[in-house]
Every structure is written in structure tokens, then in C-alpha cells.
Design an enzyme around this catalytic site. Sequence first.
Site, short mmCIF file in Angstrom:
data_model
loop_
_atom_site.label_atom_id
_atom_site.label_comp_id
_atom_site.label_asym_id
_atom_site.label_seq_id
_atom_site.Cartn_x
_atom_site.Cartn_y
_atom_site.Cartn_z
N GLU A 34 39.13 14.09 -38.27
CA GLU A 34 40.16 13.07 -38.10
C GLU A 34 39.59 11.85 -37.37
OE1 GLU A 34 44.34 14.79 -37.49
OE2 GLU A 34 43.04 16.26 -36.50
N ARG A 46 35.46 9.65 -36.64
CA ARG A 46 34.35 9.01 -37.35
C ARG A 46 33.06 9.83 -37.20
NH1 ARG A 46 34.55 3.86 -38.76
NH2 ARG A 46 32.35 3.60 -38.29
N GLU A 56 37.06 16.18 -23.56
CA GLU A 56 38.47 15.89 -23.31
C GLU A 56 38.93 14.64 -24.07
OE1 GLU A 56 40.66 15.81 -19.15
OE2 GLU A 56 39.64 13.90 -19.53
N ASN A 79 38.08 13.55 -14.06
CA ASN A 79 38.94 13.95 -12.96
C ASN A 79 40.04 12.90 -12.78
OD1 ASN A 79 39.97 14.18 -10.16
ND2 ASN A 79 38.44 15.81 -10.00
#
Length: 317
Positions: free
Chosen positions: A195, A197, A253, A291
Amino acid sequence: MNTSTQSKAYGIGLASISTDGTILDTWYPQPELGTAPIGDALHLLAAEYQTLIGHDPRRNVEVKVVKTEINLSEPVSSTPDAYLRLHLLSHLLVKPNALNLENLMAHLPIVAFSSIGAISVTDYEVLLPSLRQSGITVHSVDKFPRLTDYVVPKGVRIADANRVRLGAHLSPGTTIMHEGFVNFNAGTLGIAMVEGRITQGVIVGNGSDIGGGASIMGTLSGGGRERVIIGERALLGANSGIGISIGDDSVVEAGLYVTAGTKVTIVDGSNERTVKAVELSGQPNLLFRRNSLTGRVEVLHRSGAGITLNPALHTGV
């Protein structure tokens, strides 16, 4: 999939040639690795393709049959040579980064790619009224055509064909959603969800997920020398990005961009140390995160297997 390390390849193809002699493109329905058989190109071309030979007044091109033989370790020497190498990648006969693509760009002319084939950009302006009257559309003016205009990838879903270039290497079970993009000399080695590149030179391992809006840094346009590999069962979260390789069972993340020079803190109990991200390139079982209190980029070790793709989205294709 049958990927070989042979150094020679050949193809019997159909070249579209403009009135000034420029070879606009070449289509190889069945490229092969190895040495070309002896014989005239016309007699080696399958009968169902021979009806396409000759003058095409709609595009103002002459379609001729060509027999192209190349050494994969040598630089690209012509437009038919360039197109053969792109076909070999998309037919899964060679993996990305496994053949010499030096001089590729120089031998790919800028072409108006239409719903009926390649058109000279100069002729396109002249032909535009008749093309419109006939309902013929041009979908790009580029050096690279769409993959699906030349190759039908087996066991693959592509939501928007405009976002996958000829030369993409897509293994069976790959799903490319509407915002996914795969460049030439890049792709997947197994089942994958795309979804984001996948840039030139990038390889994505089996079972991995490139999240929505995620970006992988390639080696074109100042991308550096790092050849990025995404390991197996890895996840790039939505709108994340990387400029290093990510090992098996690793996660980046959502929203986090990690370049080779990004300073990351390895969190391991009371024993913390800061390194450049490139020092962790390719290592498995890592979680890259930011963080939310301090803003620093942290790396934690993960245990167990990585992500599991939804089998309903990758079966029956």
C-alpha cells in the site's frame, strides 16, 4: 517461479518504429534465459503475434519482428535490449539487482503510451484529433510503460495498473492496493501487501506488509548507495519510511522515517546506547519507534514471529 543465474537471454519481439527510425518500444511475449535458437525471427515468432506486423496508421508506426540476444552482465546497448531486460524482470526470470542495467535510461526514449500502444511524442501532437475521434487515450508520456500493457503477472492483484512499471518483479500472492507503487528493478519475493512505494532496487520479502503511504528509499535521484531489502514478515507502518534494510520479523512504527544517518537509541533494560540506524541495517526482530515523550527514535528487540497477512486478501489470485 523459476529465477535463474544464467548470463545470457533472448527474446523474439515486436518493435514499434516511428517514421524517423526511432524504436519506441519492444514487446517480448515469451522472453527466455539462455542462448537463442537458430532461425529467422519471423519463423520463431508465434503465429498469433504475426498478424500485428506491418504499418499501424493509427500510431504512424511500423511494427517489425526482432530477435534480441543479450548478456545480462553487460551494459544495455539498445532500446530492444532495454525492453528485454525489463521483460525478464517482470516475467520473474531474474530477480531485481541481478542484471546489469547500466545505460538503461539512455536507451529508453520518452514515448506517449496509449491504449493502442506506443506513439512518438512528435506524432502524438499531430495525431491527437484523430485519436480523440477514435476514443484512443494516452495514459502517460514517459520512458517506462505500465507493466500490464506488456506482461500479465500470474497470481497478482493490481488495483491501479498505472502505478506499476514494466520491470517490476511481482511474485504470486502479491497484492498492490490503489496507492501502492512498484518501480522497475524492484518488487516482491513472495506473498506481500503493498500500500506504499517500492522504489527502484528495493526487494520485499515473503509475508511482509508495506503500509499505506509508506516509502522506501531507493538509489535513484539522490537516494544513496544503500540497496534496501525488506525481510520476511516485516511491517512498515502507515506513512513510515526507511533508508536502511529491515530484517525478518521487524516493524517500523507508523509515521516514523528512518534514514541511514538517523540516530537511534537501543533500549535494552538499563543498558542503552545510541548508534546510527545504518548499523542495524538488516538485523531481524527489531521494533523502530519514536518515544512520544522525549521524541527520540528508539529500537527495541522483539520476540517471536512478525506480522501475519490476511490470507483472504492473497489467495485465489
